[in-house]
Design an enzyme around this catalytic site. Structure first.
Site, PDB file in Angstrom:
ATOM      1  N   GLU A  76      28.742 -30.671  14.836  1.00  0.00           N
ATOM      2  CA  GLU A  76      30.149 -30.389  15.134  1.00  0.00           C
ATOM      3  C   GLU A  76      30.317 -29.286  16.172  1.00  0.00           C
ATOM      4  O   GLU A  76      31.203 -29.354  17.016  1.00  0.00           O
ATOM      5  CB  GLU A  76      30.877 -30.011  13.842  1.00  0.00           C
ATOM      6  CG  GLU A  76      32.374 -29.818  14.018  1.00  0.00           C
ATOM      7  CD  GLU A  76      33.087 -29.662  12.690  1.00  0.00           C
ATOM      8  OE1 GLU A  76      34.272 -29.320  12.712  1.00  0.00           O
ATOM      9  OE2 GLU A  76      32.454 -29.881  11.637  1.00  0.00           O
ATOM     10  N   ASP A  77      29.467 -28.261  16.131  1.00  0.00           N
ATOM     11  CA  ASP A  77      29.703 -27.068  16.952  1.00  0.00           C
ATOM     12  C   ASP A  77      28.676 -26.825  18.047  1.00  0.00           C
ATOM     13  O   ASP A  77      28.784 -25.833  18.764  1.00  0.00           O
ATOM     14  CB  ASP A  77      29.749 -25.823  16.044  1.00  0.00           C
ATOM     15  CG  ASP A  77      30.936 -25.850  15.094  1.00  0.00           C
ATOM     16  OD1 ASP A  77      31.953 -26.475  15.446  1.00  0.00           O
ATOM     17  OD2 ASP A  77      30.833 -25.264  13.999  1.00  0.00           O
TER      18      ASP A  77
END
Length: 738
Positions: A76-77
């Protein structure tokens, strides 16, 4: 910040043969991917996945789950991909990391539908592998512990979300400690004033009663040991600020009125010792009536087992006791994480087989997801999930002894749907403990419920306001929609038959199937029901089935000669036919009376009303069902070229149950003092009710009044018009149809 070797050591303490290489590789990969990223506190971002992993080591979880915790934010990051993680760590870990990645940030305030969809993704991911839940809860717990670095608005939003979703979800999974800490942290940010007040009062109470908890512990332990329970352990504490605040709110009590702020746990070796300890305590101290619960013989849905009782104990202090075995205590503290979730494979490589199916809590989760999947909209799913998460439970039995767990406040209808959807749909009555009782009866623990069924029953829409479970509400809504669709489909079928007959064709469902894609409908019943609701023209269906058909739509207009009308065809031909008024020419459909339609077909009246005694006609309107108009209404001219929308209806009123109906009256009156009072008095004299009154000055000496009135029938309305005309202050009065 925790070091890499410290994390490995924590895992090896409870699992000496843990795959150290896997943990080191996951740590190094997460460290490289997160790089120079910082948290809001200014700490390196890698500190977050490390702390999440540390929380999971307290639950003694396997190294694969710890690795997932280290990697959970990478997709996600960072630039990490699922394919890359699969290649480095295996598909199992990759699947779990991706499942967590799909869970986006939720917004309780402005993005309810998005929140609902993300909650659905979370629950579905959890149902596939319970480790998703454990990592997600640990992730949320660490975020809550470090929430002070966020803005006040964000702290409040995240705390509300935690209190709404994650804390009760932890509770439903039996993770008591996790739930309690999440609630405490959320409470501190949601209601800081209340949190500070309750905390200070508890601290004052603790100082005032310094040594009391230790004294009670000692006295209880000595009593148990003296009676043969040598290994008994006793642990006491003040209740948490949030649990105290919740009790004050739910029972409308002040802090001074609370009498059971202290709680004590008695841990013994086995189940017989639990009941033995209970007898010892009850023999020594007075029991508070109605405060005993046996969750050992009847465990909670989240696997919680314990004996609960309240006594007036040492120092005349009312205290709550929880009596359980050490194993029960472990499950009460860690819930599903305390179960033996994994066992090593025969090759000893640590690839475990998931055993969470042995947990009642996990079975509940799967059942809940299956039931909630029946909801049609994201908002319904969210509403039903919160209902399932928050409700305390009652335990009832079928006549054959099967245990059914339901939310507190559940009715026999909820019980029927919990057994099977078809049983709920066909319920007409219920016996509770052998007696026929109303379906609105609230069930209590231990009730035996027998459902009475009928094959012709359709669940009334009003049941939705009675039931409390998400499954029941979803099933009732679905059954109601199907019943309404069936009604509209019957109406649509007759409309299509008449339309096809006028065109010299024969309507059949088989003929309609090939044309569904042109009509944008999923199936034949949807298409027919759309015609019945007025959302689709029967002529459009005709043209879709027979593309070469020439439209012979007709228009009806007065011919000039009284008693005759002209019929204008689309091809230009004009026919003169007899008729007293236009409604005689409508290709009417013998529809049920208005009252009969009102049960399942949405029925409205024209804005100016229609009253019993009027000749009326129904017009199908898109998305609104049928609107009833008086035949004199000029609005009907709009539908001259759409005869398929005209429905023949009639009044069929029960004399014993008459209702008032709306009509509009237009008055032209002298503008002088007392005129309005005379009008109002005349209306009252004939027992007519005024709903709305509007006045407009139309000239220096005249005022126009528009009265929306409610009358029993046309006779009463005509009586009102006659008496108004007799007033000296009235110039003209007439009924308004526009």
């Amino acid at each position: 910040m925790m070091r890499q070797y410290e994390l490995v050591e924590r895992v090896q303490k409870y699992k000496p043969d843990a795959n150290e290489a896997l943990l080191n590789k996951a740590y190094v990969y997460a460290m490289q991917k997160h790089g120079q990223q910082k948290r809001a506190s200014g700490d390196p971002y890698i500190s977050h996945p490390l702390e999440v992993a540390a929380i999971l080591t307290d639950m003694r979880l396997d190294e694969s789950t710890i690795a997932v915790a280290l990697l959970h934010d990478t997709i996600e990051d960072t630039t990490a991909t699922r394919a890359e993680i699969d290649e480095l760590f295996g598909e199992d870990i990759g699947r779990l990391v991706e499942g967590l990645t799909k869970i986006k940030k939720l917004d309780l305030v402005t993005k309810k539908a998005k929140q609902a969809e993300n909650l659905r993704k979370l629950l579905l991911a959890i149902s596939d592998d319970v480790r998703v839940l454990l990592v997600k809860l640990a992730d949320r717990l660490h975020n809550m512990r470090t929430l002070d670095h966020m803005s006040p608005e964000k702290r409040a939003r995240i705390s509300e979300e935690t209190m709404e979703i994650y804390a009760p979800l932890a509770g439903r999974m039996g993770m008591h400690d996790m739930r309690e800490e999440l609630e405490e942290l959320s409470f501190r940010h949601i209601n800081p004033e209340a949190h500070d007040t309750v905390t200070k009062r508890l601290e004052e109470l603790s100082r005032r009663n310094e040594g009391l908890v230790k004294k009670i512990e000692t006295e209880l332990r000595d009593l148990l040991v003296a009676n043969g329970l040598a290994n008994a352990m006793v642990k006491g504490r003040l209740k948490s600020p949030y649990s105290v605040f919740r009790k004050m709110q739910s029972k409308s009590l002040s802090f001074e009125q609370l009498s059971d702020i202290y709680g004590f746990r008695l841990l013994v070796d086995d189940v017989p010792s639990c009941y033995r300890a209970l007898g010892i305590v009850h023999t020594r101290w007075r029991v508070v009536p109605g405060r005993f619960k046996d969750y050992i013989s009847t465990p909670k849905q989240n696997d919680y087992r314990s004996l609960h009782t309240t006594i007036v104990g040492p120092s005349s202090q009312r205290i709550e006791l929880q009596i359980r075995t050490k194993r029960m205590h472990e499950i009460a503290e860690f819930g599903i994480a305390a179960h033996t979730l994994y066992k090593d494979g025969a090759n000893g490589n640590g690839d475990g087989e998931l055993l969470s199916r042995e947990s009642n809590a996990y079975s509940w989760l799967r059942h809940t997801i299956e039931a909630l999947a029946e909801g049609d909209s994201p908002e319904e799913f969210l509403e039903h999930t919160k209902l399932e998460l928050f409700q305390d439970q009652v335990f009832c039995f079928t006549p054959k002894g099967k245990l059914i767990a339901l939310p507190r406040g559940a009715t026999p209808i909820d019980f029927a749907y919990a057994v099977h959807t078809n049983i709920g749909d066909t319920t007409v009555g219920a016996k509770i403990n052998g007696r026929i009782m109303p379906l609105v009866t609230r069930l209590t623990n231990g009730d035996e419920v027998e459902i009475i069924r009928s094959g012709v029953q359709v669940p009334p829409a009003a049941w939705e306001e009675i039931v409390v479970t998400g499954k029941s509400r979803a099933a009732i809504r679905r059954a109601t929609r199907l019943a309404i669709r069936k009604q509209y489909a019957g109406l649509g079928h007759r409309i299509l038959e008449r339309t096809f007959e006028r065109a010299g064709k024969v309507f059949s469902r088989d003929a309609l199937k090939p044309a569904l894609h042109r009509l944008g409908q999923k199936d034949v019943e949807d298409a027919i029901a759309a015609v019945g609701r007025g959302e689709m023209s029967s002529l459009d269906v005709l043209r879709a089935v027979y593309p070469d058909h020439q439209d012979e739509r007709v228009t009806v207009k007065p011919a000039g000669d009284e008693g005759w009308f002209n019929v204008h065809s689309a091809s230009g031909m004009i026919f003169k036919i007899p008729g007293k008024n236009k409604a005689d020419l409508v290709d009417g459909i013998e529809a049920p009376p208005i009252r009969g339609l009102a049960a399942n077909v949405e029925v409205h009246f024209a804005p100016t009303g229609a009253v019993p005694g009027d000749r009326i006609v129904g017009i199908m309107e898109k998305g609104r069902g049928i609107t009833i108009y008086p035949i004199q209404s000029p609005i009907l001219q709009r539908f001259d070229d759409e005869p398929e929308r005209w429905i023949d209806v009639r009044w069929d009123l029960d004399e014993a149950n008459k209702s008032r109906f709306a009509a509009r009256v237009l008055i032209n009156a002298l503008n002088e003092p007392g005129t309005l009072a005379k009008v109002a008095q005349t209306v009252a004299d004939v027992d007519v009710n005024i709903r709305i009154l509007n006045t407009v000055r139309v000239a220096a000496d005249f005022t126009e009044m528009a009265l929306d009135v409610e009358v029993w029938d046309l006779r009463q309305l005509n009586q009102l018009l006659v008496q108004l005309k007799e007033l000296d202050c009235i110039a003209t009065v007439k009924r308004l149809y526009e």
